[in-house]
Design a protein around this motif. Structure first.
Motif, PDB file in Angstrom:
ATOM      1  N   SER A  93     -31.563  -5.379  19.682  1.00  0.00           N
ATOM      2  CA  SER A  93     -32.644  -5.157  18.513  1.00  0.00           C
ATOM      3  C   SER A  93     -32.263  -5.815  17.543  1.00  0.00           C
ATOM      4  O   SER A  93     -31.010  -6.240  17.144  1.00  0.00           O
ATOM      5  CB  SER A  93     -32.834  -3.652  18.431  1.00  0.00           C
ATOM      6  N   TYR A 119     -36.883  -8.360  19.390  1.00  0.00           N
ATOM      7  CA  TYR A 119     -35.946  -7.903  20.326  1.00  0.00           C
ATOM      8  C   TYR A 119     -35.052  -9.420  20.414  1.00  0.00           C
ATOM      9  O   TYR A 119     -35.426 -10.252  19.960  1.00  0.00           O
ATOM     10  CB  TYR A 119     -36.349  -7.442  21.716  1.00  0.00           C
ATOM     11  N   ASN A 153     -28.759  -3.647  28.892  1.00  0.00           N
ATOM     12  CA  ASN A 153     -30.124  -3.374  27.714  1.00  0.00           C
ATOM     13  C   ASN A 153     -29.226  -2.554  26.555  1.00  0.00           C
ATOM     14  O   ASN A 153     -29.098  -1.462  27.003  1.00  0.00           O
ATOM     15  CB  ASN A 153     -31.155  -2.670  28.505  1.00  0.00           C
ATOM     16  N   ALA A 158     -36.086   1.131  23.187  1.00  0.00           N
ATOM     17  CA  ALA A 158     -37.167   0.359  24.297  1.00  0.00           C
ATOM     18  C   ALA A 158     -36.718   0.236  25.771  1.00  0.00           C
ATOM     19  O   ALA A 158     -35.703  -0.398  25.644  1.00  0.00           O
ATOM     20  CB  ALA A 158     -37.721  -0.598  23.626  1.00  0.00           C
ATOM     21  N   VAL A 160     -37.752  -2.391  28.791  1.00  0.00           N
ATOM     22  CA  VAL A 160     -38.075  -3.301  28.899  1.00  0.00           C
ATOM     23  C   VAL A 160     -38.399  -4.154  30.289  1.00  0.00           C
ATOM     24  O   VAL A 160     -37.562  -3.781  31.169  1.00  0.00           O
ATOM     25  CB  VAL A 160     -37.358  -4.701  27.865  1.00  0.00           C
ATOM     26  N   GLN A 214     -41.593  -5.293  25.851  1.00  0.00           N
ATOM     27  CA  GLN A 214     -41.421  -3.733  25.940  1.00  0.00           C
ATOM     28  C   GLN A 214     -42.259  -3.038  26.758  1.00  0.00           C
ATOM     29  O   GLN A 214     -43.519  -3.439  26.990  1.00  0.00           O
ATOM     30  CB  GLN A 214     -41.515  -3.413  24.526  1.00  0.00           C
ATOM     31  N   ASN A 216     -43.972   0.152  27.029  1.00  0.00           N
ATOM     32  CA  ASN A 216     -44.503   1.292  25.850  1.00  0.00           C
ATOM     33  C   ASN A 216     -45.045   2.372  26.563  1.00  0.00           C
ATOM     34  O   ASN A 216     -46.085   2.254  27.216  1.00  0.00           O
ATOM     35  CB  ASN A 216     -45.363   0.671  24.898  1.00  0.00           C
ATOM     36  N   TYR A 225     -44.783  -0.254  17.549  1.00  0.00           N
ATOM     37  CA  TYR A 225     -43.630  -0.886  18.522  1.00  0.00           C
ATOM     38  C   TYR A 225     -43.764  -2.438  18.590  1.00  0.00           C
ATOM     39  O   TYR A 225     -44.911  -3.000  18.093  1.00  0.00           O
ATOM     40  CB  TYR A 225     -43.643  -0.276  19.890  1.00  0.00           C
ATOM     41  N   TYR A 256     -47.433  -4.401  28.486  1.00  0.00           N
ATOM     42  CA  TYR A 256     -46.822  -3.347  27.754  1.00  0.00           C
ATOM     43  C   TYR A 256     -46.854  -1.969  28.304  1.00  0.00           C
ATOM     44  O   TYR A 256     -46.084  -1.221  28.423  1.00  0.00           O
ATOM     45  CB  TYR A 256     -47.420  -3.560  26.187  1.00  0.00           C
TER      46      TYR A 256
END
Length: 511
Positions: A93, A119, A153, A158, A160, A214, A216, A225, A256
């Motif tokens: 991030s 990101y 990650n 989030a 992804v 992402q 979501n 976001y 997303y």
């Protein structure tokens, strides 16, 4: 056995009998004070593949993290042809401000926690952020060779999707455990998870985007976001004219809010071999994960503060770490009454829930297990405040079998019939789906104090965590090791750790 310097948590390393080096602040140690140090002793056991390490204090893991690679032991090999090379990609991030300071302010005022500005892949946001086009991460490959791509990650909040334009991905492992290989055009990876993937460089010489987007699952229409596609570039060595722009995986990278794409991918995860899944369950728990809110009456001004809970308990850090208090038989820092069931049963996924479901209890409640117990935990997502979303649930000190998952309220009669008790994935982090349930099983063979929590840091900061204590077995080899002499001393925790407990007496309705 290796030693690491600094405050960190070896994510997914089981640390048998050694929670003293597990790392979470106020769970297995107190904070390492400025100007001091602490050396971690990292004990590996059956892990093989990719894991990672990160800080476990405030939101510091945002910048303090890295990959751990565990190769097959000498004399053995991968359960697939040895790759010609390998590459580590760490997803992260990006914040344009002091995120820990912002988190402290947001916790004090009760508002939502920070959203990332972008990101990163190996520290770079990529070509779709104007500030980073010149520094986009590039991975060079040779035509015809097969590479092992190790993906971590480390994003704060989030899940992804990830894809490489023009290239298939063969998924062979996750969380340092092998999987039955399967070919996919994309992967889905949540915070805390790692994934091992084979990529064969078999396309025309050129440049191809590796892109993450992402996934979501939050509130419909919720705008806050990061919608920026983070990219790196896979580029072939050789003589060719580079394209004006690398190819983008437009036809393979899901959108997303593509929930079916997420479910489809997760359903493909199966252990490489038949597993010894616990079947003589001695402890069965049903744990509801929920977002909550508190009403604070401060001199006549009522403030709403956001929180999260497990079985309606919002975790509050004690002033002494739980491990030290447990080992020294100290009372007053935690209670052994984390509930096996929620206090009330209702339609957890309804869009219209009673007002009395929004407020949780503040406490430091732990679950105690006998050594050798076979445990089943079913996590249920709740739609309190219309806020259900995916929760990557992570257990310290153990891996577990993710034996089942589904949508809706868990059916105690029918859903267990769908469990995979043959070859479920053996992981340390698994996703509780939005408005759904997740069933996991494990055998409590690692004595000590171990944290269970959602790996979305906004939910962890709000209290979506608990602790399991596994008691000693009957021998020295099945008992907790003695603490090192250099454990950090405990002092009063900072404001960021006490924001909830400071207001307990003002809590409208009490706790």
């Amino acid at each position: 056995m290796e030693a690491f310097q600094g405050q960190c948590f070896m994510h997914g390393v089981k640390q048998p009998r050694n929670p003293w080096s597990d790392g979470p602040e106020y769970i297995t140690q107190c904070a390492i004070q400025p100007g001091t140090n602490f050396t971690y002793e990292v004990v590996f056991s059956d892990e093989e593949g990719t894991l990672w390490w990160h800080a476990h204090s405030d939101w510091t893991r945002n910048t303090i993290h890295g990959a751990i690679v565990i190769y097959p032991e000498e004399g053995s090999s991968y359960p697939y042809p040895k790759p010609d090379g390998e590459e580590v990609l760490v997803l992260g991030s990006w914040y344009t401000y002091d995120v820990n300071l912002m988190v402290e302010q947001d916790l004090a005022t009760g508002v939502d926690l920070p959203i990332s500005d972008a990101y990163t892949i190996n520290g770079q946001p990529g070509d779709f952020c104007a500030c980073s086009k010149e520094s986009t991460y590039r991975w060079q490959v040779d035509y015809g060779k097969t590479y092992l791509l190790r993906i971590v990650n480390a994003i704060m909040n989030a899940e992804v999707f990830f894809a490489i334009a023009g290239h298939n991905l063969t998924v062979v492992g996750t969380d340092a455990s092998y999987l039955k290989p399967f070919v996919a055009s994309y992967i889905l990876i949540g915070p805390g998870q790692t994934m091992d993937i084979l990529v064969t460089a078999n396309q025309s010489l050129g440049q191809y985007y590796m892109a993450a987007r992402q996934f979501n699952t939050g509130k419909a229409g919720f705008p806050l976001y990061d919608k920026t596609n983070v990219t790196a570039v896979l580029e072939y060595r050789g003589n060719y004219t580079p394209p004006a722009s690398p190819s983008f995986p437009s036809d393979t990278l899901p959108l997303y809010e593509d929930i079916p794409a997420g479910i489809t991918f997760r359903n493909k995860l199966r252990s490489l071999h038949k597993q010894n899944v616990p079947k003589n369950i001695t402890t069965q728990m049903y744990i509801v994960a929920s977002q909550n809110q508190f009403l604070f009456n401060n001199s006549g001004n009522v403030t709403i503060s956001l929180a999260t809970s497990l079985n309606n308990v919002t975790w509050v850090n004690p002033k002494m770490d739980v491990l030290h208090a447990y080992y020294s038989n100290m009372s007053g820092f935690y209670t052994e009454d984390f509930p096996d069931m929620p206090p009330n049963f209702y339609d957890f996924i309804s869009e219209v829930l009673p007002v009395n479901t929004t407020q949780s209890l503040l406490g430091t409640k732990v679950k105690v297990l006998e050594y050798g117990e076979e445990v089943e935990m079913v996590f249920q997502s709740s739609n309190v405040l219309n806020s259900s979303e995916d929760h990557p649930m992570h257990l310290h000190g153990h891996s577990f079998y993710a034996v089942g998952a589904g949508g809706g309220n868990f059916d105690f009669e029918e859903d267990p019939k769908t469990y995979n008790l043959v070859d479920p994935p053996y992981v340390n982090t698994a996703t509780l789906p939005k408005n759904g349930w997740l069933a996991v099983r494990f055998k409590a063979l690692n004595p000590g104090v171990w944290l269970w929590h959602c790996h979305l840091d906004r939910h962890l900061s709000w209290g979506m965590q608990t602790v399991i204590i596994v008691k000693n077995g009957g021998t020295s080899e099945t008992s907790l090791r003695e603490p090192p002499a250099t454990m950090p001393a405990c002092s009063d925790p900072p404001t960021i750790q006490l924001w909830k407990s400071e207001y307990v007496s003002r809590n409208v309705g009490g706790s």
